[in-house]
Scaffold this motif. Structure first.
Motif, mmCIF file in Angstrom:
data_model
loop_
_atom_site.group_PDB
_atom_site.id
_atom_site.type_symbol
_atom_site.label_atom_id
_atom_site.label_comp_id
_atom_site.label_asym_id
_atom_site.label_seq_id
_atom_site.Cartn_x
_atom_site.Cartn_y
_atom_site.Cartn_z
ATOM 1 N N ARG A 295 8.158 -14.656 -6.573
ATOM 2 C CA ARG A 295 6.633 -14.876 -5.994
ATOM 3 C C ARG A 295 6.826 -13.642 -5.811
ATOM 4 N NH1 ARG A 295 6.785 -14.090 -0.714
ATOM 5 N NH2 ARG A 295 8.346 -14.576 0.383
ATOM 6 N N LEU A 296 5.523 -13.363 -5.778
ATOM 7 C CA LEU A 296 4.435 -11.798 -4.923
ATOM 8 C C LEU A 296 5.067 -11.466 -4.261
ATOM 9 C CD1 LEU A 296 1.538 -11.555 -7.227
ATOM 10 C CD2 LEU A 296 3.553 -10.518 -7.725
ATOM 11 N N PRO A 297 5.454 -10.246 -3.280
ATOM 12 C CA PRO A 297 5.445 -9.588 -2.210
ATOM 13 C C PRO A 297 4.807 -9.669 -1.324
ATOM 14 C CG PRO A 297 7.041 -8.189 -4.020
ATOM 15 C CD PRO A 297 6.677 -9.116 -4.083
ATOM 16 N N GLU A 298 4.565 -9.152 -0.036
ATOM 17 C CA GLU A 298 3.270 -9.679 1.264
ATOM 18 C C GLU A 298 3.062 -8.037 0.898
ATOM 19 O OE1 GLU A 298 2.333 -9.967 5.927
ATOM 20 O OE2 GLU A 298 3.923 -11.171 4.736
ATOM 21 N N ARG A 299 3.694 -6.944 0.698
ATOM 22 C CA ARG A 299 2.891 -5.743 0.483
ATOM 23 C C ARG A 299 3.242 -5.367 -1.048
ATOM 24 N NH1 ARG A 299 6.102 -2.542 4.891
ATOM 25 N NH2 ARG A 299 4.791 -0.891 3.492
ATOM 26 N N GLY A 300 1.995 -4.799 -1.395
ATOM 27 C CA GLY A 300 1.914 -4.089 -2.854
ATOM 28 C C GLY A 300 2.344 -2.648 -2.793
ATOM 29 N N PRO A 301 2.755 -2.223 -4.027
ATOM 30 C CA PRO A 301 3.433 -1.131 -3.916
ATOM 31 C C PRO A 301 2.477 -0.159 -3.569
ATOM 32 C CG PRO A 301 2.950 -1.832 -6.365
ATOM 33 C CD PRO A 301 2.761 -2.566 -5.215
ATOM 34 N N LEU A 302 2.404 0.240 -3.417
ATOM 35 C CA LEU A 302 0.612 1.172 -2.801
ATOM 36 C C LEU A 302 0.761 1.027 -1.512
ATOM 37 C CD1 LEU A 302 -1.228 3.635 -3.109
ATOM 38 C CD2 LEU A 302 -2.879 1.933 -3.313
ATOM 39 N N ALA A 303 0.535 0.064 -0.871
ATOM 40 C CA ALA A 303 0.896 -0.040 0.392
ATOM 41 C C ALA A 303 2.646 0.484 1.007
ATOM 42 C CB ALA A 303 0.678 -1.525 1.403
ATOM 43 N N ARG A 304 3.574 -0.056 0.417
ATOM 44 C CA ARG A 304 4.872 0.414 0.791
ATOM 45 C C ARG A 304 5.114 1.965 0.270
ATOM 46 N NH1 ARG A 304 9.326 -3.558 -0.476
ATOM 47 N NH2 ARG A 304 8.080 -5.368 -0.732
ATOM 48 N N ALA A 305 3.646 2.694 -0.221
ATOM 49 C CA ALA A 305 3.924 4.222 -0.332
ATOM 50 C C ALA A 305 3.524 4.123 0.253
ATOM 51 C CB ALA A 305 3.668 4.269 -1.931
ATOM 52 N N TRP A 306 2.303 4.034 0.691
ATOM 53 C CA TRP A 306 1.286 5.126 1.913
ATOM 54 C C TRP A 306 2.452 4.583 3.770
ATOM 55 C CZ3 TRP A 306 -3.874 6.035 1.260
ATOM 56 C CH2 TRP A 306 -4.187 6.894 2.709
ATOM 57 N N SER A 307 3.448 3.325 3.398
ATOM 58 C CA SER A 307 3.976 3.477 4.930
ATOM 59 C C SER A 307 5.194 4.780 4.689
ATOM 60 C CB SER A 307 4.429 2.477 4.778
ATOM 61 O OG SER A 307 5.222 2.231 5.713
ATOM 62 N N GLN A 308 5.591 4.362 3.489
ATOM 63 C CA GLN A 308 7.251 5.565 3.776
ATOM 64 C C GLN A 308 6.085 7.159 4.157
ATOM 65 O OE1 GLN A 308 8.712 4.996 -0.391
ATOM 66 N NE2 GLN A 308 9.621 3.216 0.422
ATOM 67 N N ALA A 309 5.428 7.411 3.221
ATOM 68 C CA ALA A 309 4.489 8.767 3.274
ATOM 69 C C ALA A 309 4.057 8.483 4.437
ATOM 70 C CB ALA A 309 3.305 8.782 2.198
ATOM 71 N N ARG A 310 3.658 7.581 5.547
ATOM 72 C CA ARG A 310 3.237 7.643 6.805
ATOM 73 C C ARG A 310 4.430 8.581 7.512
ATOM 74 N NH1 ARG A 310 0.068 3.543 9.297
ATOM 75 N NH2 ARG A 310 0.307 4.613 11.264
ATOM 76 N N ILE A 311 5.358 7.589 7.203
ATOM 77 C CA ILE A 311 6.604 7.532 8.109
ATOM 78 C C ILE A 311 7.126 9.985 7.760
ATOM 79 C CG2 ILE A 311 9.064 7.338 8.425
ATOM 80 C CD1 ILE A 311 8.075 4.528 7.750
ATOM 81 N N ILE A 312 6.948 10.250 6.588
ATOM 82 C CA ILE A 312 8.371 11.171 6.042
ATOM 83 C C ILE A 312 7.253 12.577 6.180
ATOM 84 C CG2 ILE A 312 9.081 12.441 4.049
ATOM 85 C CD1 ILE A 312 9.462 9.739 2.405
ATOM 86 N N THR A 313 5.811 12.710 6.651
ATOM 87 C CA THR A 313 4.410 13.308 6.282
ATOM 88 C C THR A 313 4.842 14.256 7.568
ATOM 89 O OG1 THR A 313 3.818 13.054 4.953
ATOM 90 C CG2 THR A 313 2.961 14.658 5.947
ATOM 91 N N PRO A 314 5.025 13.303 8.960
ATOM 92 C CA PRO A 314 4.952 13.801 9.883
ATOM 93 C C PRO A 314 6.536 14.164 10.842
ATOM 94 C CG PRO A 314 3.997 12.041 10.273
ATOM 95 C CD PRO A 314 4.568 11.859 8.952
ATOM 96 N N MET A 315 7.712 13.851 9.863
ATOM 97 C CA MET A 315 8.942 14.793 9.965
ATOM 98 C C MET A 315 8.794 15.686 9.511
ATOM 99 S SD MET A 315 11.185 11.846 9.074
ATOM 100 C CE MET A 315 11.388 9.926 9.573
ATOM 101 N N ILE A 316 8.459 15.950 8.387
ATOM 102 C CA ILE A 316 8.170 17.553 7.227
ATOM 103 C C ILE A 316 7.585 18.346 8.601
ATOM 104 C CG2 ILE A 316 7.134 18.417 5.773
ATOM 105 C CD1 ILE A 316 7.302 16.567 4.506
#
Length: 77
Positions: free
Chosen positions: A53-74
């Motif tokens: 079955r399709l996951p609730e969050r799509g690939p763009l939402a997952r990538a966006w979430s990861q970018a929102r976590i990683i960028t402030p760390m830099i």
């Protein structure tokens, strides 16, 4: 007469610096978003195949979430 200044003038951030910082943040965010998108797509597809079955969050939402976590760390370092 007493000095009424607060002494914060040397620490004030100019609008030019703030604008440059926002632009730099946006550039880093875009680069990280594009870098995480293939792996997020692969993870999303493997999860869809495994659960059938399709996951609730799509690939763009997952990538966006990861970018929102990683960028402030830099920028925090």
């Amino acid at each position: 007469m007493s000095d009424m200044t607060n002494g914060m003038a040397p620490f004030a951030v100019s609008s030019r610096t703030a604008r440059r910082s926002r632009a730099e943040f946006a550039i880093y965010f875009a680069i990280i978003l594009l870098a995480t998108l293939p792996l997020a797509t692969l993870t999303w597809a493997l999860t869809a195949l495994r659960t059938l079955r399709l996951p609730e969050r799509g690939p763009l939402a997952r990538a966006w979430s990861q970018a929102r976590i990683i960028t402030p760390m830099i920028f925090a370092a």
